[in-house]
Design an enzyme around this catalytic site. Structure first.
Site, PDB file in Angstrom:
ATOM      1  N   GLU A  45       0.840  -1.205   0.000  1.00 14.84           N
ATOM      2  CA  GLU A  45       0.000   0.000   0.000  1.00 14.84           C
ATOM      3  C   GLU A  45       0.870   1.248   0.000  1.00 14.84           C
ATOM      4  OE1 GLU A  45      -3.831   2.269   1.923  1.00 14.84           O
ATOM      5  OE2 GLU A  45      -3.018   0.562   3.019  1.00 14.84           O
ATOM      6  N   GLU A  70       4.426   5.162   4.187  1.00 16.23           N
ATOM      7  CA  GLU A  70       3.837   6.474   4.504  1.00 16.23           C
ATOM      8  C   GLU A  70       4.943   7.389   5.025  1.00 16.23           C
ATOM      9  OE1 GLU A  70       1.960   9.611   4.796  1.00 16.23           O
ATOM     10  OE2 GLU A  70       0.638   7.943   4.209  1.00 16.23           O
ATOM     11  N   ASP A 120      -2.938  12.425  -3.092  1.00 12.53           N
ATOM     12  CA  ASP A 120      -3.110  13.863  -3.286  1.00 12.53           C
ATOM     13  C   ASP A 120      -3.385  14.128  -4.764  1.00 12.53           C
ATOM     14  OD1 ASP A 120      -2.849  16.672  -3.491  1.00 12.53           O
ATOM     15  OD2 ASP A 120      -1.373  16.716  -1.874  1.00 12.53           O
ATOM     16  N   ASP A 156     -11.515  10.478  -4.535  1.00  6.39           N
ATOM     17  CA  ASP A 156     -12.802  11.183  -4.421  1.00  6.39           C
ATOM     18  C   ASP A 156     -12.798  12.447  -5.267  1.00  6.39           C
ATOM     19  OD1 ASP A 156     -10.980  12.589  -2.891  1.00  6.39           O
ATOM     20  OD2 ASP A 156     -12.455  13.179  -1.389  1.00  6.39           O
ATOM     21  N   THR A 193     -13.349   4.581   4.906  1.00  8.99           N
ATOM     22  CA  THR A 193     -12.714   5.399   5.940  1.00  8.99           C
ATOM     23  C   THR A 193     -13.668   6.477   6.449  1.00  8.99           C
ATOM     24  OG1 THR A 193     -11.853   6.994   4.340  1.00  8.99           O
ATOM     25  CG2 THR A 193     -10.493   5.056   4.812  1.00  8.99           C
ATOM     26  N   LYS A 194     -13.314   7.058   7.585  1.00 11.48           N
ATOM     27  CA  LYS A 194     -14.070   8.202   8.106  1.00 11.48           C
ATOM     28  C   LYS A 194     -14.101   9.328   7.086  1.00 11.48           C
ATOM     29  CE  LYS A 194     -12.925   7.315  12.979  1.00 11.48           C
ATOM     30  NZ  LYS A 194     -12.238   7.854  14.171  1.00 11.48           N
ATOM     31  N   PHE A 195     -12.995   9.541   6.429  1.00 12.09           N
ATOM     32  CA  PHE A 195     -12.882  10.554   5.396  1.00 12.09           C
ATOM     33  C   PHE A 195     -13.895  10.306   4.282  1.00 12.09           C
ATOM     34  CE2 PHE A 195     -10.909  11.599   1.267  1.00 12.09           C
ATOM     35  CZ  PHE A 195     -10.714  12.965   1.417  1.00 12.09           C
TER      36      PHE A 195
END
Length: 215
Positions: A45, A70, A120, A156, A193-195
């Site tokens: 990932e 990350e 991003d 998104d 996800t929460k996002f």
């Protein structure tokens, strides 16, 4: 690692979890069988953020192994803290540039999946050159995937989804797994996800793309 404010849990994750789960770019190529003590499907990932999705996927698939990358220090700490709390041992973590990891540490034809969730989008036109998804990215990922291995991307931001689709349609050696040659339905294996839930409440869409490496 990028700077950022750390919670006590995130710092604990770094202090206690990094020696157990952390990997260094300078160590060079990794052998997944030695790393995890077994041969199992391997997912890579790129940019796991705060680590919630990776933690959920690893917990739901104990028979699979995961390598996450990350650069955001609090996110790395959060994931490591979660791994310790849930007593998971099927995840290893880099904190550096994911493309450098792919080039220097991951063997060709060794990955079953590569995940790129909500990168991003670099909205402004003058920043489009910074987007990770381009022809070089597609070629590098294909090199590291096993034949039949899958690149799964999600965003998104519709213009970025269209950009991803355009790049991948032109990339040699891939098959689009969408029946309509565009997007796929949200796969059940990708955690929400929460996002993403917040975006759904605001009426934002999410676009998933899946491409498989041809032999």
């Amino acid at each position: 690692m990028r700077a950022g404010r750390m919670t006590p849990g995130q710092q604990r994750g770094l202090d206690d979890g990094w020696p157990r789960f952390g990997l260094e770019l300078e160590t060079g190529p990794v052998d997944p069988a030695s790393l995890f003590g077994r041969v199992a499907p391997l997912t890579f990932e790129i940019g796991f953020g705060m680590g919630q999705s990776l933690l959920e996927m690893a917990g739901a698939a104990p028979d699979q192994d995961f390598i996450g990358v990350e650069v955001h220090r609090p996110g790395v700490g959060a994931l490591l803290n979660g791994l310790l709390k849930q007593e998971l041992d099927n995840v290893r973590v880099y904190s550096c540039d994911a493309l450098d990891v792919l080039r220097q540490c991951i063997a060709d034809s060794s990955l079953d999946r590569v995940l790129l969730y909500f990168p991003d989008p670099w909205h402004k036109s003058r920043h489009h050159k910074r987007r990770i998804v381009n022809e070089n990215f597609a070629a590098l990922v294909r090199q590291k995937l096993k034949p039949g291995g899958i690149l799964h991307m999600a965003t998104d931001w519709e213009p970025y989804a269209e950009h991803m689709l355009e790049v991948m349609q032109q990339a040699p050696g891939y098959t689009n797994l969408s029946a309509s040659d565009s997007w796929v339905e949200r796969p059940s294996e990708r955690p929400v996800t929460k996002f993403e839930r917040r975006g759904e409440r605001l009426g934002h869409g999410v676009w998933d793309l899946k491409f498989a490496r041809r032999d």
